[in-house]
Scaffold this active site. Structure first.
Site, PDB file in Angstrom:
ATOM      1  CB  SER A   1      35.546  -0.056 -22.479  1.00 40.09           C
ATOM      2  OG  SER A   1      36.728  -0.811 -22.319  1.00 40.09           O
ATOM      3  CG  ASP A   2      40.139   0.624 -23.340  1.00 47.95           C
ATOM      4  OD1 ASP A   2      39.510   0.098 -22.398  1.00 47.95           O
ATOM      5  OD2 ASP A   2      41.010   0.021 -23.986  1.00 47.95           O
TER       6      ASP A   2
ATOM      7  NE  ARG B   1      35.501 -11.656 -21.551  1.00 48.15           N
ATOM      8  CZ  ARG B   1      35.470 -10.591 -20.731  1.00 48.15           C
ATOM      9  NH1 ARG B   1      34.725 -10.602 -19.642  1.00 48.15           N
ATOM     10  NH2 ARG B   1      36.159  -9.513 -21.014  1.00 48.15           N
ATOM     11  CB  VAL B   2      28.267  -9.838 -21.182  1.00 45.22           C
ATOM     12  CG1 VAL B   2      27.528  -8.991 -22.186  1.00 45.22           C
ATOM     13  CG2 VAL B   2      27.440 -10.984 -20.709  1.00 45.22           C
ATOM     14  N   GLY B   3      31.505  -8.658 -21.772  1.00 47.56           N
ATOM     15  CA  GLY B   3      32.512  -7.825 -21.131  1.00 47.56           C
ATOM     16  C   GLY B   3      32.899  -6.637 -21.968  1.00 47.56           C
TER      17      GLY B   3
ATOM     18  CD  GLU C   1      38.448 -11.685 -18.359  1.00 47.50           C
ATOM     19  OE1 GLU C   1      38.080 -11.084 -19.395  1.00 47.50           O
ATOM     20  OE2 GLU C   1      38.979 -11.096 -17.406  1.00 47.50           O
TER      21      GLU C   1
ATOM     22  CG  HIS D   1      36.440 -21.826  -6.496  1.00 46.02           C
ATOM     23  ND1 HIS D   1      36.998 -22.965  -7.009  1.00 46.02           N
ATOM     24  CD2 HIS D   1      37.408 -21.224  -5.761  1.00 46.02           C
ATOM     25  CE1 HIS D   1      38.256 -23.050  -6.633  1.00 46.02           C
ATOM     26  NE2 HIS D   1      38.534 -22.018  -5.873  1.00 46.02           N
TER      27      HIS D   1
HETATM   28  N1  HPA Z   1      43.247  -4.534 -22.112  1.00 43.42           N
HETATM   29  C1  HPA Z   1      42.763  -5.634 -21.547  1.00 43.42           C
HETATM   30  N2  HPA Z   1      41.515  -5.777 -21.198  1.00 43.42           N
HETATM   31  C2  HPA Z   1      40.680  -4.770 -21.458  1.00 43.42           C
HETATM   32  C3  HPA Z   1      41.112  -3.608 -22.048  1.00 43.42           C
HETATM   33  C4  HPA Z   1      42.465  -3.483 -22.401  1.00 43.42           C
HETATM   34  O1  HPA Z   1      42.914  -2.466 -22.923  1.00 43.42           O
HETATM   35  N3  HPA Z   1      40.042  -2.784 -22.147  1.00 43.42           N
HETATM   36  C5  HPA Z   1      38.994  -3.437 -21.637  1.00 43.42           C
HETATM   37  N4  HPA Z   1      39.368  -4.647 -21.208  1.00 43.42           N
END
Ligand code: HPA
Length: 241
Positions: free
Chosen positions: A209-210, A92-94, A187, A5
């Site tokens: 982000s939420d 990890r940057v997420g 992850e 990969h």
């Molecule tokens: N769930 C899983 N992964 C995510 C979420 C979530 O609400 N928001 C950003 N990554």
């Protein structure tokens, strides 16, 4: 070498790799941080770059590569980077969804440990519920750099890595919140397991982000793209520590 990969040469990866989920974000991060960033792999569009980043006047070799979404995908890349390319640390940057009441959209979470509903660490050690924990050294380095984050609060604590994005066992999120879980992503638990397997270091630094309870301030797709500067600063601090 190359691996199934990753189509890079033996010395193409730096010892430290930043790992966003999205390969296009990997490209943007590489271009943002490293004037000399160059593509080292693009198998299946999973872009990887290597260059040098300057921190406080010192140059550090650094790679940035996407993980894809979910624990199986992240595990493939982490395993090949640790086992075949001599990578020592993956950060990890997420993004994550907020779970804890005090967590707000825009905050930055350093995931010191990751609960999971995934089977990926379940059979690592017979008879044991594996604890997926981040590298203390990397987490401490990220925490020490928290003054660099100008937007939002930096928090450190447990997160959860779920397999489903759109489906949750009833009561699961309430139970996780009752046990101090800060956020949900997809992850980190597997990444921490692979790092433990190879005696290397891993950390996840996440922008909220939420929010799973208060969805009123969720970020747009565009904001998810741009509002990761704080998490990125901490990830670079950990990568170059
Ligand atoms: N769930 C899983 N992964 C995510 C979420 C979530 O609400 N928001 C950003 N990554």
């Amino acid at each position: 070498m190359p691996t199934p990969h990753i189509a890079a040469g033996p010395d193409d990866f730096a010892p430290a790799v930043l790992m966003p989920g999205d390969p296009k974000r990997a490209e943007r991060i590489a271009q943002m941080l490293m004037p000399d960033a160059h593509l080292v792999t693009d198998v299946r569009g999973m872009l990887g770059f290597t260059g040098t980043v300057e921190v406080d006047g010192t140059s550090h070799p650094l790679s940035v590569m996407g993980s894809g979404m979910g624990q199986p995908s992240a595990t493939i890349y982490a395993t090949e980077l640790f086992r075949e390319y001599g990578v020592q640390r993956i950060i990890r940057v997420g993004t994550c969804g907020g779970i804890a009441e005090g967590v707000q959209v825009g905050d930055v979470i350093i995931g010191t440990g990751a609960h999971t509903d995934s089977m990926m660490n379940q059979h690592r050690v017979p008879g044991i519920n594996f604890s997926a924990t981040a590298s203390f050294e990397l987490a401490a380095a990220a925490w020490a750099a928290r003054d660099q984050v100008s937007e939002g609060t930096v928090l450190a604590g447990p997160i959860v890595s779920k397999d489903h994005f759109y489906w949750t066992v009833p009561g699961m999120i309430d139970g996780l919140r009752a046990h101090g879980t800060l956020g949900v992503e997809m992850e980190a638990a597997a990444l921490y397991g692979v790092a433990n397997e190879f005696g290397r270091q891993a950390l996840a630094v996440l922008t909220v982000s939420d929010h799973l309870i208060d969805g009123s301030k969720d970020m747009s797709a565009q904001e998810r793209e741009t509002r990761f500067q704080g998490a990125l600063a901490l990830a670079v601090a950990a990568a170059t520590s």
